[in-house]
Design a protein around this motif. Structure first.
Motif, PDB file in Angstrom:
ATOM      1  N   PRO A  16      10.076  22.332  62.517  1.00  0.00           N
ATOM      2  CA  PRO A  16       9.783  22.389  63.958  1.00  0.00           C
ATOM      3  C   PRO A  16       9.912  21.023  64.649  1.00  0.00           C
ATOM      4  CG  PRO A  16       8.172  23.671  62.762  1.00  0.00           C
ATOM      5  CD  PRO A  16       8.981  22.926  61.742  1.00  0.00           C
ATOM      6  N   LEU A  17       9.572  19.950  63.936  1.00  0.00           N
ATOM      7  CA  LEU A  17       9.737  18.616  64.511  1.00  0.00           C
ATOM      8  C   LEU A  17      11.213  18.317  64.787  1.00  0.00           C
ATOM      9  CD1 LEU A  17       8.511  15.804  65.221  1.00  0.00           C
ATOM     10  CD2 LEU A  17       8.988  15.179  62.858  1.00  0.00           C
ATOM     11  N   LEU A  18      12.078  18.667  63.853  1.00  0.00           N
ATOM     12  CA  LEU A  18      13.510  18.458  64.067  1.00  0.00           C
ATOM     13  C   LEU A  18      14.033  19.315  65.219  1.00  0.00           C
ATOM     14  CD1 LEU A  18      14.771  18.204  60.386  1.00  0.00           C
ATOM     15  CD2 LEU A  18      14.666  16.382  62.084  1.00  0.00           C
ATOM     16  N   LEU A  19      13.517  20.533  65.346  1.00  0.00           N
ATOM     17  CA  LEU A  19      13.891  21.356  66.501  1.00  0.00           C
ATOM     18  C   LEU A  19      13.418  20.710  67.802  1.00  0.00           C
ATOM     19  CD1 LEU A  19      13.292  25.049  65.426  1.00  0.00           C
ATOM     20  CD2 LEU A  19      15.416  24.023  66.174  1.00  0.00           C
ATOM     21  N   GLY A  20      12.230  20.116  67.798  1.00  0.00           N
ATOM     22  CA  GLY A  20      11.732  19.422  68.979  1.00  0.00           C
ATOM     23  C   GLY A  20      12.611  18.241  69.349  1.00  0.00           C
ATOM     24  N   ILE A  21      13.090  17.524  68.347  1.00  0.00           N
ATOM     25  CA  ILE A  21      14.010  16.409  68.617  1.00  0.00           C
ATOM     26  C   ILE A  21      15.313  16.941  69.208  1.00  0.00           C
ATOM     27  CG2 ILE A  21      15.405  14.611  67.509  1.00  0.00           C
ATOM     28  CD1 ILE A  21      13.016  14.226  65.570  1.00  0.00           C
ATOM     29  N   GLY A  22      15.782  18.086  68.707  1.00  0.00           N
ATOM     30  CA  GLY A  22      16.975  18.716  69.276  1.00  0.00           C
ATOM     31  C   GLY A  22      16.770  19.108  70.732  1.00  0.00           C
ATOM     32  N   VAL A  23      15.577  19.601  71.070  1.00  0.00           N
ATOM     33  CA  VAL A  23      15.267  19.950  72.459  1.00  0.00           C
ATOM     34  C   VAL A  23      15.296  18.697  73.332  1.00  0.00           C
ATOM     35  CG1 VAL A  23      13.430  20.768  73.984  1.00  0.00           C
ATOM     36  CG2 VAL A  23      13.978  22.043  71.918  1.00  0.00           C
ATOM     37  N   ILE A  24      14.734  17.610  72.838  1.00  0.00           N
ATOM     38  CA  ILE A  24      14.752  16.347  73.603  1.00  0.00           C
ATOM     39  C   ILE A  24      16.181  15.873  73.820  1.00  0.00           C
ATOM     40  CG2 ILE A  24      14.127  13.897  73.504  1.00  0.00           C
ATOM     41  CD1 ILE A  24      11.535  14.817  72.075  1.00  0.00           C
ATOM     42  N   PHE A  25      17.018  15.945  72.782  1.00  0.00           N
ATOM     43  CA  PHE A  25      18.423  15.553  72.940  1.00  0.00           C
ATOM     44  C   PHE A  25      19.137  16.456  73.945  1.00  0.00           C
ATOM     45  CE2 PHE A  25      19.018  13.380  68.533  1.00  0.00           C
ATOM     46  CZ  PHE A  25      18.213  12.348  68.956  1.00  0.00           C
ATOM     47  N   GLY A  26      18.804  17.752  73.942  1.00  0.00           N
ATOM     48  CA  GLY A  26      19.402  18.671  74.908  1.00  0.00           C
ATOM     49  C   GLY A  26      18.998  18.336  76.329  1.00  0.00           C
ATOM     50  N   ILE A  27      17.751  17.958  76.532  1.00  0.00           N
ATOM     51  CA  ILE A  27      17.292  17.559  77.870  1.00  0.00           C
ATOM     52  C   ILE A  27      18.032  16.304  78.329  1.00  0.00           C
ATOM     53  CG2 ILE A  27      15.308  16.634  79.154  1.00  0.00           C
ATOM     54  CD1 ILE A  27      13.549  18.526  77.456  1.00  0.00           C
ATOM     55  N   ILE A  28      18.210  15.354  77.414  1.00  0.00           N
ATOM     56  CA  ILE A  28      18.944  14.136  77.760  1.00  0.00           C
ATOM     57  C   ILE A  28      20.383  14.475  78.150  1.00  0.00           C
ATOM     58  CG2 ILE A  28      19.877  11.974  76.827  1.00  0.00           C
ATOM     59  CD1 ILE A  28      17.288  11.776  75.153  1.00  0.00           C
ATOM     60  N   ALA A  29      21.010  15.387  77.414  1.00  0.00           N
ATOM     61  CA  ALA A  29      22.390  15.771  77.727  1.00  0.00           C
ATOM     62  C   ALA A  29      22.472  16.476  79.078  1.00  0.00           C
ATOM     63  CB  ALA A  29      22.946  16.671  76.628  1.00  0.00           C
ATOM     64  N   LEU A  30      21.516  17.355  79.365  1.00  0.00           N
ATOM     65  CA  LEU A  30      21.537  18.079  80.639  1.00  0.00           C
ATOM     66  C   LEU A  30      21.276  17.158  81.830  1.00  0.00           C
ATOM     67  CD1 LEU A  30      19.645  21.335  79.673  1.00  0.00           C
ATOM     68  CD2 LEU A  30      22.014  21.167  80.439  1.00  0.00           C
ATOM     69  N   ALA A  31      20.392  16.201  81.670  1.00  0.00           N
ATOM     70  CA  ALA A  31      20.013  15.335  82.786  1.00  0.00           C
ATOM     71  C   ALA A  31      20.861  14.073  82.870  1.00  0.00           C
ATOM     72  CB  ALA A  31      18.540  14.948  82.665  1.00  0.00           C
ATOM     73  N   GLY A  32      21.573  13.739  81.804  1.00  0.00           N
ATOM     74  CA  GLY A  32      22.318  12.485  81.767  1.00  0.00           C
ATOM     75  C   GLY A  32      23.507  12.465  82.696  1.00  0.00           C
ATOM     76  N   ASN A  33      23.778  11.287  83.215  1.00  0.00           N
ATOM     77  CA  ASN A  33      24.907  11.097  84.119  1.00  0.00           C
ATOM     78  C   ASN A  33      26.084  10.464  83.394  1.00  0.00           C
ATOM     79  OD1 ASN A  33      26.161  11.318  86.550  1.00  0.00           O
ATOM     80  ND2 ASN A  33      25.394   9.384  87.344  1.00  0.00           N
ATOM     81  N   GLY A  34      26.068  10.449  82.078  1.00  0.00           N
ATOM     82  CA  GLY A  34      27.110   9.767  81.336  1.00  0.00           C
ATOM     83  C   GLY A  34      27.947  10.689  80.474  1.00  0.00           C
ATOM     84  N   TRP A  35      28.385  11.815  81.014  1.00  0.00           N
ATOM     85  CA  TRP A  35      29.262  12.677  80.221  1.00  0.00           C
ATOM     86  C   TRP A  35      30.655  12.080  80.147  1.00  0.00           C
ATOM     87  CZ3 TRP A  35      28.847  18.235  78.761  1.00  0.00           C
ATOM     88  CH2 TRP A  35      27.519  18.612  78.572  1.00  0.00           C
ATOM     89  N   LEU A  36      31.107  11.489  81.228  1.00  0.00           N
ATOM     90  CA  LEU A  36      32.406  10.814  81.243  1.00  0.00           C
ATOM     91  C   LEU A  36      32.256   9.562  82.082  1.00  0.00           C
ATOM     92  CD1 LEU A  36      35.823  12.025  81.088  1.00  0.00           C
ATOM     93  CD2 LEU A  36      35.362  10.866  83.231  1.00  0.00           C
ATOM     94  N   GLU A  37      32.800   8.453  81.589  1.00  0.00           N
ATOM     95  CA  GLU A  37      32.719   7.184  82.310  1.00  0.00           C
ATOM     96  C   GLU A  37      34.020   6.419  82.143  1.00  0.00           C
ATOM     97  OE1 GLU A  37      29.378   5.228  80.508  1.00  0.00           O
ATOM     98  OE2 GLU A  37      27.951   6.152  81.868  1.00  0.00           O
ATOM     99  N   SER A  38      34.278   5.541  83.103  1.00  0.00           N
ATOM    100  CA  SER A  38      35.415   4.637  82.965  1.00  0.00           C
ATOM    101  C   SER A  38      35.131   3.666  81.830  1.00  0.00           C
ATOM    102  CB  SER A  38      35.644   3.853  84.254  1.00  0.00           C
ATOM    103  OG  SER A  38      36.005   4.714  85.298  1.00  0.00           O
ATOM    104  N   GLN A  39      36.147   3.415  81.033  1.00  0.00           N
ATOM    105  CA  GLN A  39      35.953   2.547  79.877  1.00  0.00           C
ATOM    106  C   GLN A  39      36.175   1.082  80.216  1.00  0.00           C
ATOM    107  OE1 GLN A  39      38.247   3.791  76.529  1.00  0.00           O
ATOM    108  NE2 GLN A  39      37.448   2.223  75.186  1.00  0.00           N
ATOM    109  N   THR A  40      37.069   0.814  81.152  1.00  0.00           N
ATOM    110  CA  THR A  40      37.413  -0.576  81.475  1.00  0.00           C
ATOM    111  C   THR A  40      37.224  -0.828  82.965  1.00  0.00           C
ATOM    112  OG1 THR A  40      39.721   0.061  81.810  1.00  0.00           O
ATOM    113  CG2 THR A  40      39.112  -0.718  79.606  1.00  0.00           C
TER     114      THR A  40
END
Length: 189
Positions: A16-40
């Motif tokens: 269950p702890l590992l599932l909780g970490i997966g939920v946290i990572f999913g929240i970061i992915a949903l809320a994050g603004n860094g799906w695609l960025e300029s590299q240079t």
């Protein structure tokens, strides 16, 4: 974990702890603004699951457009959200399953199956986003899929791996509950 059984209090909550970490990572992915960025330089492009932003020059203002105006944007968001919601449901079910003194191993196998379904939806959303974004949105310069997109893939990989753990755990029910006499390979003369 198998040596002490799931009644061993510290080992009981690892899955269950590992599932909780997966939920946290999913929240970061949903809320994050860094799906695609300029590299240079000049940094002229950035995107999330929900919007794509560009600016004409290094000092210019960001202009954003919603990806929900595109059918593929809605499909990618819906698929990833369904996968995330299934992951949250699996997390809640795992808390319930491991909180009960008598483990229900068929219940645990169902959680594993549901995790595989969640992984399929998450991967569909991630692939739709990457393929259609790079094909339909005009990009300038060198761009890369960035940290939030990586958190999305990490969530999907965790769903697959934890699905295997939850599905295979009932196969060792007797060993986990301590119902099997230990076998020693060395016998005294």
């Amino acid at each position: 974990m198998v040596k002490y059984g799931l009644d061993y209090t510290r080992c009981r909550w690892i899955l269950p702890l590992l599932l909780g970490i997966g939920v946290i990572f999913g929240i970061i992915a949903l809320a994050g603004n860094g799906w695609l960025e300029s590299q240079t330089l000049p940094y002229m492009q950035r995107a999330s699951l929900w919007e794509s932003c560009q600016r004409p020059s290094q000092d210019g203002e960001w202009t954003c457009e919603s990806l929900m105006d595109y059918a593929w944007g809605r499909a990618a968001a819906a698929c990833y959200l369904v996968g995330f919601l299934l992951l949250v449901i699996c997390f809640a079910l795992a808390i319930i399953a491991f909180a009960i003194d008598t483990l229900r191993f068929n219940f645990i196998r169902g959680i594993g199956g549901l995790l595989f379904v969640a992984a399929v939806f998450s991967i569909m959303g991630l692939v739709i986003y990457a393929v259609k974004y790079s094909a339909e949105i005009d990009m300038t310069g060198i761009n890369m899929f960035s940290w939030a997109y990586g958190f999305g893939w990490t969530t999907a990989i965790m769903e697959i791996c934890l699905g295997f753990f939850f599905c295979c755990l009932p196969n060792y029910e007797d060993q986990i509950l301590g119902n099997v006499k230990p076998t020693y390979f060395y016998s005294s003369p």
